[in-house]
Design a protein around this motif. Structure first.
Motif, PDB file in Angstrom:
ATOM      1  N   LYS A   1      -7.091 -18.093 -35.170  1.00 14.78           N
ATOM      2  CA  LYS A   1      -7.587 -18.995 -36.202  1.00 14.78           C
ATOM      3  C   LYS A   1      -7.266 -18.405 -37.571  1.00 14.78           C
ATOM      4  O   LYS A   1      -7.475 -17.227 -37.832  1.00 14.78           O
ATOM      5  CB  LYS A   1      -9.098 -19.177 -36.071  1.00 14.78           C
ATOM      6  CG  LYS A   1      -9.535 -19.784 -34.772  1.00 14.78           C
ATOM      7  CD  LYS A   1      -9.617 -21.249 -34.909  1.00 14.78           C
ATOM      8  CE  LYS A   1     -10.130 -21.821 -33.591  1.00 14.78           C
ATOM      9  NZ  LYS A   1     -10.236 -23.210 -33.594  1.00 14.78           N
ATOM     10  N   GLN A   2      -6.740 -19.236 -38.460  1.00 16.96           N
ATOM     11  CA  GLN A   2      -6.413 -18.809 -39.812  1.00 16.96           C
ATOM     12  C   GLN A   2      -7.098 -19.738 -40.800  1.00 16.96           C
ATOM     13  O   GLN A   2      -7.319 -20.916 -40.522  1.00 16.96           O
ATOM     14  CB  GLN A   2      -4.905 -18.860 -40.047  1.00 16.96           C
ATOM     15  CG  GLN A   2      -4.129 -17.879 -39.227  1.00 16.96           C
ATOM     16  CD  GLN A   2      -2.638 -17.985 -39.528  1.00 16.96           C
ATOM     17  OE1 GLN A   2      -2.214 -18.829 -40.304  1.00 16.96           O
ATOM     18  NE2 GLN A   2      -1.870 -17.125 -38.906  1.00 16.96           N
ATOM     19  N   GLN A   3      -7.417 -19.179 -41.945  1.00 19.82           N
ATOM     20  CA  GLN A   3      -7.995 -20.005 -42.979  1.00 19.82           C
ATOM     21  C   GLN A   3      -6.886 -20.785 -43.670  1.00 19.82           C
ATOM     22  O   GLN A   3      -5.726 -20.397 -43.643  1.00 19.82           O
ATOM     23  CB  GLN A   3      -8.738 -19.146 -43.991  1.00 19.82           C
ATOM     24  CG  GLN A   3      -9.968 -18.484 -43.411  1.00 19.82           C
ATOM     25  CD  GLN A   3     -10.706 -17.678 -44.461  1.00 19.82           C
ATOM     26  OE1 GLN A   3     -10.285 -17.596 -45.591  1.00 19.82           O
ATOM     27  NE2 GLN A   3     -11.821 -17.084 -44.063  1.00 19.82           N
ATOM     28  N   GLU A   4      -7.278 -21.865 -44.313  1.00 20.89           N
ATOM     29  CA  GLU A   4      -6.294 -22.696 -44.983  1.00 20.89           C
ATOM     30  C   GLU A   4      -5.679 -21.933 -46.147  1.00 20.89           C
ATOM     31  O   GLU A   4      -6.381 -21.307 -46.942  1.00 20.89           O
ATOM     32  CB  GLU A   4      -6.960 -23.977 -45.492  1.00 20.89           C
ATOM     33  CG  GLU A   4      -5.994 -24.975 -46.076  1.00 20.89           C
ATOM     34  CD  GLU A   4      -6.680 -26.259 -46.455  1.00 20.89           C
ATOM     35  OE1 GLU A   4      -6.110 -26.969 -47.291  1.00 20.89           O
ATOM     36  OE2 GLU A   4      -7.756 -26.548 -45.936  1.00 20.89           O
ATOM     37  N   GLY A   5      -4.359 -21.955 -46.239  1.00 19.96           N
ATOM     38  CA  GLY A   5      -3.648 -21.267 -47.313  1.00 19.96           C
ATOM     39  C   GLY A   5      -3.226 -19.856 -46.953  1.00 19.96           C
ATOM     40  O   GLY A   5      -2.474 -19.232 -47.688  1.00 19.96           O
TER      41      GLY A   5
END
Length: 88
Positions: free
Chosen positions: A57-61
């Motif tokens: 999971k990655q954060q937006e941006g």
């Protein structure tokens, strides 16, 4: 008489096939499309799950690079440039 009978049988078979294909054609087509959808869906179903599990999971941006591309230098010994002239 035999030639006329043969032509009549061929025409009867041809028109009978045309009539039956109009009635049963849509059912046969639906059957084959359903089977093809199941077969292709089964192939890609596992692929989609595999990709989802591997990616964290990655954060937006946020940007992450998994693999750097290899630097490929061009081979100068491949051939030589030949100049040409266009003739009219």
């Amino acid at each position: 008489m035999g030639l006329l009978k043969t032509i009549l049988i061929i025409l009867l078979f041809y028109y009978g096939f045309k009539i039956l294909s109009r009635f049963f054609g849509p059912f046969i087509l639906k059957y084959f499309t359903k089977k093809a959808t199941e077969r292709f869906g089964g192939q890609f179903r596992g692929f989609g799950n595999q990709q989802k599990q591997e990616q964290p999971k990655q954060q937006e941006g946020e940007i992450s690079i998994d693999k750097m591309p290899e630097n490929k230098s061009s081979n100068k010994t491949v051939g030589e440039y030949v100049d040409y002239e266009e003739i009219d």
